[in-house]
Design a protein around this motif. Structure first.
Motif, PDB file in Angstrom:
ATOM      1  N   TYR A 147       1.697  -1.347   0.203  1.00  8.17           N
ATOM      2  CA  TYR A 147       0.107  -0.307   0.344  1.00  8.17           C
ATOM      3  C   TYR A 147       0.631   1.310   0.144  1.00  8.17           C
ATOM      4  O   TYR A 147       0.626   1.957   1.079  1.00  8.17           O
ATOM      5  CB  TYR A 147      -1.084  -0.080   0.790  1.00  8.17           C
ATOM      6  CG  TYR A 147      -2.066  -0.857   0.935  1.00  8.17           C
ATOM      7  CD1 TYR A 147      -3.080  -1.403   0.124  1.00  8.17           C
ATOM      8  CD2 TYR A 147      -2.204  -1.816   2.015  1.00  8.17           C
ATOM      9  CE1 TYR A 147      -3.782  -2.752  -0.231  1.00  8.17           C
ATOM     10  CE2 TYR A 147      -3.058  -3.006   2.032  1.00  8.17           C
ATOM     11  CZ  TYR A 147      -4.136  -2.934   0.930  1.00  8.17           C
ATOM     12  OH  TYR A 147      -5.047  -4.303   1.117  1.00  8.17           O
ATOM     13  N   SER A 148       1.742   1.446  -0.988  1.00  6.37           N
ATOM     14  CA  SER A 148       2.760   2.588  -0.924  1.00  6.37           C
ATOM     15  C   SER A 148       3.059   2.666   0.397  1.00  6.37           C
ATOM     16  O   SER A 148       3.517   4.088   1.033  1.00  6.37           O
ATOM     17  CB  SER A 148       1.931   4.039  -1.622  1.00  6.37           C
ATOM     18  OG  SER A 148       1.773   3.244  -2.994  1.00  6.37           O
ATOM     19  N   HIS A 149       3.651   1.971   1.256  1.00  5.47           N
ATOM     20  CA  HIS A 149       4.437   1.987   2.816  1.00  5.47           C
ATOM     21  C   HIS A 149       5.710   1.116   2.995  1.00  5.47           C
ATOM     22  O   HIS A 149       5.559  -0.154   2.189  1.00  5.47           O
ATOM     23  CB  HIS A 149       3.575   2.374   3.443  1.00  5.47           C
ATOM     24  CG  HIS A 149       2.540   3.081   3.362  1.00  5.47           C
ATOM     25  ND1 HIS A 149       1.652   3.320   3.307  1.00  5.47           N
ATOM     26  CD2 HIS A 149       2.780   4.645   4.549  1.00  5.47           C
ATOM     27  CE1 HIS A 149       1.172   4.686   2.895  1.00  5.47           C
ATOM     28  NE2 HIS A 149       1.566   5.276   4.028  1.00  5.47           N
TER      29      HIS A 149
ATOM     30  N   ASP B 171       2.950  -4.368  -4.177  1.00  3.12           N
ATOM     31  CA  ASP B 171       1.760  -3.367  -4.983  1.00  3.12           C
ATOM     32  C   ASP B 171       1.733  -3.936  -6.623  1.00  3.12           C
ATOM     33  O   ASP B 171       2.996  -3.974  -6.994  1.00  3.12           O
ATOM     34  CB  ASP B 171       2.429  -1.655  -4.378  1.00  3.12           C
ATOM     35  CG  ASP B 171       2.321  -1.558  -2.766  1.00  3.12           C
ATOM     36  OD1 ASP B 171       1.616  -2.037  -2.460  1.00  3.12           O
ATOM     37  OD2 ASP B 171       2.399  -0.320  -3.074  1.00  3.12           O
TER      38      ASP B 171
ATOM     39  N   HIS C 100       8.199   0.676  -7.763  1.00  8.64           N
ATOM     40  CA  HIS C 100       8.067   1.577  -6.846  1.00  8.64           C
ATOM     41  C   HIS C 100       9.787   1.952  -6.753  1.00  8.64           C
ATOM     42  O   HIS C 100      10.723   1.118  -7.842  1.00  8.64           O
ATOM     43  CB  HIS C 100       8.030   1.398  -5.170  1.00  8.64           C
ATOM     44  CG  HIS C 100       6.553   1.052  -4.645  1.00  8.64           C
ATOM     45  ND1 HIS C 100       5.982   2.692  -5.109  1.00  8.64           N
ATOM     46  CD2 HIS C 100       5.923   0.354  -4.279  1.00  8.64           C
ATOM     47  CE1 HIS C 100       4.286   1.884  -4.070  1.00  8.64           C
ATOM     48  NE2 HIS C 100       4.875   0.992  -4.718  1.00  8.64           N
TER      49      HIS C 100
ATOM     50  N   GLY D 202       5.007  11.632  -5.791  1.00  9.99           N
ATOM     51  CA  GLY D 202       3.359  11.361  -5.005  1.00  9.99           C
ATOM     52  C   GLY D 202       3.746  10.502  -3.807  1.00  9.99           C
ATOM     53  O   GLY D 202       3.191  10.193  -2.793  1.00  9.99           O
ATOM     54  N   HIS D 203       5.032   9.653  -4.048  1.00 11.58           N
ATOM     55  CA  HIS D 203       4.868   8.951  -3.006  1.00 11.58           C
ATOM     56  C   HIS D 203       5.516   9.051  -1.706  1.00 11.58           C
ATOM     57  O   HIS D 203       5.365   8.269  -0.909  1.00 11.58           O
ATOM     58  CB  HIS D 203       6.154   7.563  -4.066  1.00 11.58           C
ATOM     59  CG  HIS D 203       5.297   6.858  -4.831  1.00 11.58           C
ATOM     60  ND1 HIS D 203       5.731   5.353  -5.355  1.00 11.58           N
ATOM     61  CD2 HIS D 203       4.193   7.420  -5.800  1.00 11.58           C
ATOM     62  CE1 HIS D 203       4.213   5.537  -6.533  1.00 11.58           C
ATOM     63  NE2 HIS D 203       4.171   6.125  -6.557  1.00 11.58           N
ATOM     64  N   GLU D 204       7.041   9.919  -1.843  1.00 18.24           N
ATOM     65  CA  GLU D 204       7.529  10.311   0.108  1.00 18.24           C
ATOM     66  C   GLU D 204       6.655  11.330   0.324  1.00 18.24           C
ATOM     67  O   GLU D 204       6.373  10.790   1.583  1.00 18.24           O
ATOM     68  CB  GLU D 204       9.032  11.241  -0.748  1.00 18.24           C
ATOM     69  CG  GLU D 204       8.792  12.010   0.486  1.00 18.24           C
ATOM     70  CD  GLU D 204      10.041  12.872   0.531  1.00 18.24           C
ATOM     71  OE1 GLU D 204      10.499  13.768   0.958  1.00 18.24           O
ATOM     72  OE2 GLU D 204      10.563  12.574  -1.282  1.00 18.24           O
ATOM     73  N   ALA D 205       4.805  12.235  -0.318  1.00 22.99           N
ATOM     74  CA  ALA D 205       4.313  12.885   0.922  1.00 22.99           C
ATOM     75  C   ALA D 205       3.602  11.861   0.509  1.00 22.99           C
ATOM     76  O   ALA D 205       2.589  11.868   1.794  1.00 22.99           O
ATOM     77  CB  ALA D 205       3.670  13.230  -0.506  1.00 22.99           C
ATOM     78  N   TYR D 206       3.272  10.948   0.433  1.00 17.64           N
ATOM     79  CA  TYR D 206       2.018   9.483   0.764  1.00 17.64           C
ATOM     80  C   TYR D 206       2.394   9.121   1.828  1.00 17.64           C
ATOM     81  O   TYR D 206       1.687   8.055   2.536  1.00 17.64           O
ATOM     82  CB  TYR D 206       2.049   8.813  -0.333  1.00 17.64           C
ATOM     83  CG  TYR D 206       0.635   8.216   0.358  1.00 17.64           C
ATOM     84  CD1 TYR D 206      -1.130   8.338   0.408  1.00 17.64           C
ATOM     85  CD2 TYR D 206       1.036   6.027  -0.110  1.00 17.64           C
ATOM     86  CE1 TYR D 206      -1.363   7.163   0.437  1.00 17.64           C
ATOM     87  CE2 TYR D 206      -0.365   5.468   0.376  1.00 17.64           C
ATOM     88  CZ  TYR D 206      -1.424   6.268   0.267  1.00 17.64           C
ATOM     89  OH  TYR D 206      -2.161   5.628   1.120  1.00 17.64           O
ATOM     90  N   GLY D 207       4.016   8.979   2.674  1.00 15.56           N
ATOM     91  CA  GLY D 207       4.799   8.125   3.317  1.00 15.56           C
ATOM     92  C   GLY D 207       5.406   7.456   3.341  1.00 15.56           C
ATOM     93  O   GLY D 207       5.765   6.487   4.591  1.00 15.56           O
TER      94      GLY D 207
END
Length: 134
Positions: free
Chosen positions: A35-37, A59, A63, A119-124
């Protein structure tokens, strides 16, 4: 003697402490992308020992796992290579695949691992890597 990879559960999240005896081979640390973490988001490894990171991307999207200091991450935020496969500290991990990379950290330090895809870093997608002395 501590195990090559000991999993410790913390109040904030999972922490991996990877410590090996002097006679042991490389330390192995598994990281899951889900989940992009990253899981775990905090890893401790020994300085001066080869550490093999096994990065599983669960995922259905690509990534990357880039580990380094603040200056390195600032360069990646503005774009460098579109795909990473030549440096052990910069790894592209395609959707639903597993990648391995081995790094020996020379001295104690604290670094971050981040996915710099849009957007991945901002998403966490951020984690902390602590390199400790022996």
């Amino acid at each position: 003697m501590l195990a090559a990879a000991t999993l410790l559960a913390g109040a904030v999240g999972a922490t991996v402490l990877a410590v090996a005896s002097a006679a042991a081979g490389p330390v192995a640390v598994e990281i899951r992308i889900h989940y992009s973490h990253y899981e775990p988001t905090w890893i401790t490894v020994p300085a001066g020992r080869p550490v093999t990171f096994i990065i599983h991307n669960d995922d259905p999207i690509d990534h990357e796992w880039i580990v380094g200091d603040a200056a390195l991450h600032e360069r990646h935020r503005t774009g460098t290579e579109p795909y990473h496969d030549t440096r052990p500290t910069e790894v592209s991990v395609d959707a639903l695949t597993t990648k391995r990379t081995t790094i020996t950290f020379a001295a104690p330090t604290t670094l971050q691992y981040i996915c710099h895809l849009p957007g991945h870093e901002a998403y966490g997608m951020v984690g902390t890597l602590v390199v400790v002395g022996s």
